[in-house]
Design a protein around this motif. Structure first.
Motif, mmCIF file in Angstrom:
data_model
loop_
_atom_site.group_PDB
_atom_site.id
_atom_site.type_symbol
_atom_site.label_atom_id
_atom_site.label_comp_id
_atom_site.label_asym_id
_atom_site.label_seq_id
_atom_site.Cartn_x
_atom_site.Cartn_y
_atom_site.Cartn_z
ATOM 1 N N HIS A 90 -60.981 -27.819 56.669
ATOM 2 C CA HIS A 90 -59.850 -27.564 57.562
ATOM 3 C C HIS A 90 -58.844 -26.632 56.902
ATOM 4 C CE1 HIS A 90 -60.056 -29.707 61.381
ATOM 5 N NE2 HIS A 90 -61.056 -30.316 60.765
ATOM 6 N N PHE A 91 -58.467 -25.607 57.661
ATOM 7 C CA PHE A 91 -57.405 -24.703 57.234
ATOM 8 C C PHE A 91 -56.170 -25.504 56.812
ATOM 9 C CE2 PHE A 91 -53.445 -22.779 58.769
ATOM 10 C CZ PHE A 91 -53.373 -21.674 57.941
ATOM 11 N N GLU A 92 -55.842 -26.550 57.593
ATOM 12 C CA GLU A 92 -54.610 -27.314 57.352
ATOM 13 C C GLU A 92 -54.700 -28.186 56.106
ATOM 14 O OE1 GLU A 92 -56.608 -27.745 59.998
ATOM 15 O OE2 GLU A 92 -55.590 -26.969 61.775
ATOM 16 N N ILE A 115 -59.843 -25.302 62.625
ATOM 17 C CA ILE A 115 -58.431 -25.529 62.969
ATOM 18 C C ILE A 115 -58.317 -26.657 63.993
ATOM 19 C CG2 ILE A 115 -57.395 -23.293 62.369
ATOM 20 C CD1 ILE A 115 -57.837 -22.407 65.289
ATOM 21 N N LYS A 116 -57.234 -27.425 63.833
ATOM 22 C CA LYS A 116 -56.915 -28.501 64.770
ATOM 23 C C LYS A 116 -56.339 -27.887 66.052
ATOM 24 C CE LYS A 116 -54.191 -31.077 61.943
ATOM 25 N NZ LYS A 116 -53.488 -32.321 61.570
ATOM 26 N N THR A 119 -53.018 -25.787 65.846
ATOM 27 C CA THR A 119 -52.900 -24.653 64.916
ATOM 28 C C THR A 119 -53.254 -23.358 65.650
ATOM 29 O OG1 THR A 119 -53.536 -26.087 63.075
ATOM 30 C CG2 THR A 119 -53.763 -23.716 62.716
ATOM 31 N N ALA A 123 -54.333 -18.143 62.716
ATOM 32 C CA ALA A 123 -54.438 -18.667 61.342
ATOM 33 C C ALA A 123 -55.798 -18.340 60.734
ATOM 34 C CB ALA A 123 -54.215 -20.181 61.338
ATOM 35 N N GLU A 140 -58.096 -33.963 68.762
ATOM 36 C CA GLU A 140 -57.491 -34.176 67.440
ATOM 37 C C GLU A 140 -58.559 -34.798 66.550
ATOM 38 O OE1 GLU A 140 -54.756 -33.286 66.009
ATOM 39 O OE2 GLU A 140 -53.855 -32.450 67.819
ATOM 40 N N ARG A 155 -58.724 -20.783 73.561
ATOM 41 C CA ARG A 155 -58.736 -20.558 72.113
ATOM 42 C C ARG A 155 -60.100 -20.024 71.653
ATOM 43 N NH1 ARG A 155 -55.114 -23.170 69.014
ATOM 44 N NH2 ARG A 155 -56.540 -24.412 67.732
#
Ligand code: DX5
Ligand code: ZN
Length: 220
Positions: A90-92, A115-116, A119, A123, A140, A155
């Motif tokens: 995950h990016f986050e 990405i979630k 986000t 990103a 999520e 997206r």
């Protein structure tokens, strides 16, 4: 582009896991989606290396490992050793996503970045060249059986355009709330790797898998 089904074993019945995995393989699913949760990046805890090692030997399916783990770089080497073919982070969750993707490649494994739902797709821009696969979460992360977030379609489209503008033909994976009833929309938006947990493992696994495969083939 080839469309691929990646059944998530998070929704499987673990007392007969081998049997159930075989049904997805016979039905035409080329990947096994392996959801690792650490109880920190996401609230729940799932399974890890020993489970991966034991299923790796029983099937020729690609091991698609989705790490919902804080600072996943700590575990990349070990998951590669246990048989991961693709590792998505995950990016986050990464302090340094580029270094994490490098570490994955350093183990000779394909690298994905996810990405979630909250986000921005932008990103992912710095990693378009570097990563092999991009995972758009359509729920999520943390639990199976949630409803698909409809905004995910836009997206996916946005990301496919970003890749096409750079003439990059790369995999877009989508994960969460995907069933026979909505998979066509996800494919039309530009995704080609479809994760499904409940949609495969709840009910008749073989029929669920072949049903998905028919739709996936129709949109290739
Ligand atoms: C959610 C997991 C998903 C999940 C998908 O955190 O990453 O892979 O198992 O399950 P369904 O298809 O039931 O939404
Ligand atoms: Zn997943």
């Amino acid at each position: 582009m080839k469309n691929i089904l990646a059944p998530s074993i998070l929704s499987a019945d673990f007392k007969i896991l081998g049997d159930q995995i075989r049904q997805t393989e016979e039905g035409g699913a080329r990947y096994i989606h392996f959801d690792v949760m650490d109880g920190i990046f996401v609230p729940s805890i799932s399974f890890g290396m020993p489970v991966l090692s034991s299923i790796k030997g029983m099937t020729s399916q690609v091991m698609d490992v989705h790490l919902m783990v804080t600072e996943p770089v700590r575990y990349v080497e070990e998951f590669a050793k246990c048989g991961a073919d693709i590792i998505t982070v995950h990016f986050e969750a990464c302090e340094n996503p580029a270094a994490t993707l490098d570490a994955i490649h350093g183990c000779g494994v394909k690298a994905g970045i996810s990405i979630k739902p909250g986000t921005p797709v932008e990103a992912l821009e710095p990693y378009l060249d570097q990563a092999d696969m991009f995972l758009i979460m359509s729920v999520e992360p943390g639990f199976g059986g949630q409803a698909f977030i409809p905004e995910s379609l836009e997206r996916i489209r946005q990301l496919r355009v970003m890749l096409e503008e750079r003439e990059l033909e790369k995999d877009i994976e989508v994960d969460g709330g995907i069933y026979h009833s909505n998979v066509a929309e996800v494919l039309k938006a530009g995704a080609n790797v479809i994760v499904s947990g409940s949609g495969v493992y709840k009910g008749n696994i073989r029929d669920n898998t072949t049903g998905f495969m028919e739709i996936l083939k129709a949109y290739e």
